[in-house]
Scaffold this motif. Structure first.
Motif, PDB file in Angstrom:
ATOM      1  N   ASN A   1      -0.095  34.459  49.758  1.00  0.00           N
ATOM      2  CA  ASN A   1      -0.498  33.364  49.288  1.00  0.00           C
ATOM      3  C   ASN A   1      -0.952  33.460  47.937  1.00  0.00           C
ATOM      4  O   ASN A   1      -1.170  32.389  47.121  1.00  0.00           O
ATOM      5  CB  ASN A   1      -1.239  32.679  50.289  1.00  0.00           C
ATOM      6  CG  ASN A   1      -1.014  32.031  51.715  1.00  0.00           C
ATOM      7  OD1 ASN A   1       0.409  31.648  51.796  1.00  0.00           O
ATOM      8  ND2 ASN A   1      -2.207  31.755  52.174  1.00  0.00           N
TER       9      ASN A   1
ATOM     10  N   GLU B   1       2.160  34.087  45.421  1.00  0.00           N
ATOM     11  CA  GLU B   1       2.614  32.235  45.283  1.00  0.00           C
ATOM     12  C   GLU B   1       1.621  31.736  43.883  1.00  0.00           C
ATOM     13  O   GLU B   1       1.499  31.947  43.203  1.00  0.00           O
ATOM     14  CB  GLU B   1       3.172  32.203  46.151  1.00  0.00           C
ATOM     15  CG  GLU B   1       3.443  30.261  45.902  1.00  0.00           C
ATOM     16  CD  GLU B   1       3.745  29.150  47.144  1.00  0.00           C
ATOM     17  OE1 GLU B   1       4.341  29.013  46.918  1.00  0.00           O
ATOM     18  OE2 GLU B   1       3.360  29.994  47.958  1.00  0.00           O
TER      19      GLU B   1
ATOM     20  N   ASN C   1       2.806  31.810  40.307  1.00  0.00           N
ATOM     21  CA  ASN C   1       2.991  30.132  39.976  1.00  0.00           C
ATOM     22  C   ASN C   1       2.113  30.146  38.680  1.00  0.00           C
ATOM     23  O   ASN C   1       1.892  29.595  37.370  1.00  0.00           O
ATOM     24  CB  ASN C   1       2.837  28.993  41.206  1.00  0.00           C
ATOM     25  CG  ASN C   1       3.631  28.889  42.207  1.00  0.00           C
ATOM     26  OD1 ASN C   1       4.986  29.924  41.225  1.00  0.00           O
ATOM     27  ND2 ASN C   1       3.650  28.844  42.693  1.00  0.00           N
TER      28      ASN C   1
END
Length: 177
Positions: free
Chosen positions: A147, A150, A154
């Motif tokens: 998590n 990501e 991003n």
């Protein structure tokens, strides 16, 4: 013990009942002792216990160093860079001394993200590339949750895209003038 007679309730000594609905009763007590708080001074007796485990000193030190480094971003980019590098170095040394299978930890990952952002801020493409490569190495060899990875990648891509779009628009507007 109370009894229900024809929809009414007969209370025992010290208690008063009133009928709220068919099966609900409001209880009132004449004395505090029957409430279980001892009735001594009208205040609840509370014993505080700290159930949190004591934090690992090195983790607290790394956290403090990281947030102090973030604070330096607005005053001195060079000092901030050096301080973020120190976070990475200290965490790597700690992991090595504990014979961890990981080369990097979560504080190193956060520090590397900040270093990439600092290079982006000043337009240092070589620095961005170098530290982004380290960030990817940290992801591969570090102790970072999927998590976190990501979200971080991003966010980094969005930042680069917005900077790139801003540069395109500014160069388009300056060439139209």
């Amino acid at each position: 013990e109370s009894r229900k007679q024809n929809g009414a309730v007969a209370a025992t000594e010290g208690q008063v009942y009133s009928i709220m609905s068919d099966d609900e009763y409001e209880y009132e007590y004449d004395d505090d002792a029957s409430m279980g708080d001892g009735g001594d001074d009208g205040e609840e007796q509370f014993e505080y216990t700290d159930e949190e485990e004591p934090a690992d000193d090195i983790q607290v030190e790394l956290e403090n160093l990281y947030y102090n480094s973030k604070g330096l971003r607005d005053t001195s980019l060079e000092e901030a860079k050096q301080s973020f590098e120190k976070v990475i170095e200290q965490e790597s040394n700690e992991l090595a001394s504990n014979e961890s299978s990981h080369k990097y930890g979560p504080w190193s990952y956060k520090a590397m993200k900040q270093l990439v952002k600092l290079h982006l801020r000043v337009g240092d493409a070589a620095g961005v590339q170098k530290d982004y490569q380290r960030l990817l190495e940290c992801i591969a060899a570090g102790d970072v949750s999927p998590n976190q990875i990501e979200k971080g990648i991003n966010g980094m891509l969005e930042r680069v895209a917005s900077l790139y779009q801003g540069n395109i628009y500014s160069s388009m507007s300056s060439s139209n003038s």
